[in-house]
Design an enzyme around this catalytic site. Sequence first.
Site, PDB file in Angstrom:
ATOM      1  N   ASP A 118       0.863  -1.178   0.000  1.00  0.00           N
ATOM      2  CA  ASP A 118       0.000   0.000   0.000  1.00  0.00           C
ATOM      3  C   ASP A 118       0.901   1.231   0.000  1.00  0.00           C
ATOM      4  O   ASP A 118       2.011   1.206   0.536  1.00  0.00           O
ATOM      5  CB  ASP A 118      -0.880   0.046   1.253  1.00  0.00           C
ATOM      6  CG  ASP A 118      -1.679  -1.227   1.472  1.00  0.00           C
ATOM      7  OD1 ASP A 118      -2.153  -1.801   0.473  1.00  0.00           O
ATOM      8  OD2 ASP A 118      -1.814  -1.637   2.642  1.00  0.00           O
TER       9      ASP A 118
ATOM     10  N   ASP B  16      -1.672  -2.452  -4.820  1.00  0.00           N
ATOM     11  CA  ASP B  16      -2.524  -2.900  -3.719  1.00  0.00           C
ATOM     12  C   ASP B  16      -3.376  -1.713  -3.268  1.00  0.00           C
ATOM     13  O   ASP B  16      -4.020  -1.064  -4.087  1.00  0.00           O
ATOM     14  CB  ASP B  16      -1.671  -3.472  -2.595  1.00  0.00           C
ATOM     15  CG  ASP B  16      -2.477  -4.315  -1.606  1.00  0.00           C
ATOM     16  OD1 ASP B  16      -3.662  -4.593  -1.873  1.00  0.00           O
ATOM     17  OD2 ASP B  16      -1.934  -4.683  -0.561  1.00  0.00           O
TER      18      ASP B  16
ATOM     19  N   ASP C  14      -4.554   1.861   3.555  1.00  0.00           N
ATOM     20  CA  ASP C  14      -5.298   0.803   4.239  1.00  0.00           C
ATOM     21  C   ASP C  14      -5.112   0.911   5.748  1.00  0.00           C
ATOM     22  O   ASP C  14      -4.016   1.227   6.235  1.00  0.00           O
ATOM     23  CB  ASP C  14      -4.845  -0.576   3.753  1.00  0.00           C
ATOM     24  CG  ASP C  14      -5.475  -0.965   2.419  1.00  0.00           C
ATOM     25  OD1 ASP C  14      -6.196  -0.137   1.842  1.00  0.00           O
ATOM     26  OD2 ASP C  14      -5.244  -2.095   1.964  1.00  0.00           O
TER      27      ASP C  14
ATOM     28  N   ARG D   1     -13.839   0.680  -2.753  1.00  0.00           N
ATOM     29  CA  ARG D   1     -13.227   0.808  -1.427  1.00  0.00           C
ATOM     30  C   ARG D   1     -12.898   2.260  -1.083  1.00  0.00           C
ATOM     31  O   ARG D   1     -11.743   2.639  -0.918  1.00  0.00           O
ATOM     32  CB  ARG D   1     -11.968  -0.052  -1.315  1.00  0.00           C
ATOM     33  CG  ARG D   1     -12.240  -1.528  -1.484  1.00  0.00           C
ATOM     34  CD  ARG D   1     -11.015  -2.372  -1.184  1.00  0.00           C
ATOM     35  NE  ARG D   1     -11.277  -3.797  -1.379  1.00  0.00           N
ATOM     36  CZ  ARG D   1     -10.398  -4.759  -1.180  1.00  0.00           C
ATOM     37  NH1 ARG D   1      -9.170  -4.454  -0.769  1.00  0.00           N
ATOM     38  NH2 ARG D   1     -10.723  -6.022  -1.374  1.00  0.00           N
TER      39      ARG D   1
END
Length: 449
Positions: free
Chosen positions: A223, A262, A266, A316
């Site tokens: 990430d 990715d 996060d 997301r």
Amino acid sequence: MASPTHRRSSRRRRTAMISAAAVVAAGLGAVPFVTSASAAVDLAYQTLPANDGWAASGSGTTGGSKADAAHVYTVSNRAELAKALGSVSDTTPRIIRVKGLIDANGGSSCEDYAAGTGYSLSAYLKAYDPAVWGRSKKPSGTQENARKAAAAKQAKNVVFRVPSNTTLVGVPGTGAGIRGGSVAVQNVDNVIIRNLAFSATEDCFPQWDPTDGSQGEWNSAYDSVTLRGATHVWADHNTFTDAPLYDSSLKTYFGRKYQVHDGALDITNGSDLVTVERNLFSSHDKTMLIGSSDTDSVGKLRVTLHHNVWKGITQRAPLARLGQIHLYNNHYDTTKVNGYAHSYSVNARAKAQVVAEHNVWTLSSDRKVSQLLSGDGTGAVAGRGNVVNGTVTDVVAAYNAASSKKLKTSVNWTPKLTAGLQTSAAGLPGELAGTVGAGVLTEQGTVKR
């Protein structure tokens, strides 16, 4: 500490470009920005304002604001950044000012990382072709071990581990950012990340997993910013983009996209008390995960997202599990950008308790209101005052009317840390276009005139 101001001056305005080149590459072009005339504390020493989201809870978030002169660094390359971060176990307050764009790979290529490990993509594809390897077990053996060895060499360069009590901040006017890197905030407390453009975070060695879903998937490791077991984190005025390598240009192997990206930001593994505000997310697929699994952590994952812009995001924004998540005054634009087509904005699953209020959606002609949310039938979204194309709209009701896995409409908590909450969202798209992302703050933490 005085807090940064985002109010517009009624007397002095001008238009300029956001300095991070990645933003232009992401398809956003020139955007206006404005400033307040009031002075503020040096950007590097600012702390999270009182009541500004979950990260203001308890002791608040002060980062490295108490750093002495010996622990204030200015860095302009990956070696200097790694040295300034030091050991993750050293909790001495520190301020790290990033000047210019840091290349996390330091000039190394994927071929350089693979050298001497025995890994090659062609050999890996031959070894784990589903027609040979099958689809019932994950890769193991010579080529998988070689892939792991090559990945470890890349990780040594691109992963930057942030200690507790750290402020990581871009120097205004320098195009500050990290290209190709992954900032890891793991099992630490009290971290501030501001005014940085994160771009091109790419895994040279994605792993093939034939057991992931019905068709298998290529999974990547990094990430741009990852929070794992982190507490009291404030991420403010950053830009996140895949530029210049977009998913539309990635190759396909075994019928699945060879995914080198990715997450953007996060928040997982029991992370807690996080405020994410005035960031720009663009040209990315799986953008923000809150909770790594349906059993991540109960009683944690308390996150506030406010005044962020999401454009050219597939999904997301966020996907939330288990926690208490407050979304307010964000702008979601579902327009396709650089090949990234909208799937949904917010997903509440695994009993997530989401309050979404006074957000704005700019809905493109190819999308419906019922497609803005998603869920698994256990999550809750208490929505109010949300606006779609200029009209106050019950986005939860629209989703539930079209879905068999309905979202619950009441939550088990009431937001109290709501600094800056605007109960009228009508003007947000114009306001946020000039006040979010990297490159718009001055040394005093105000928005540029």
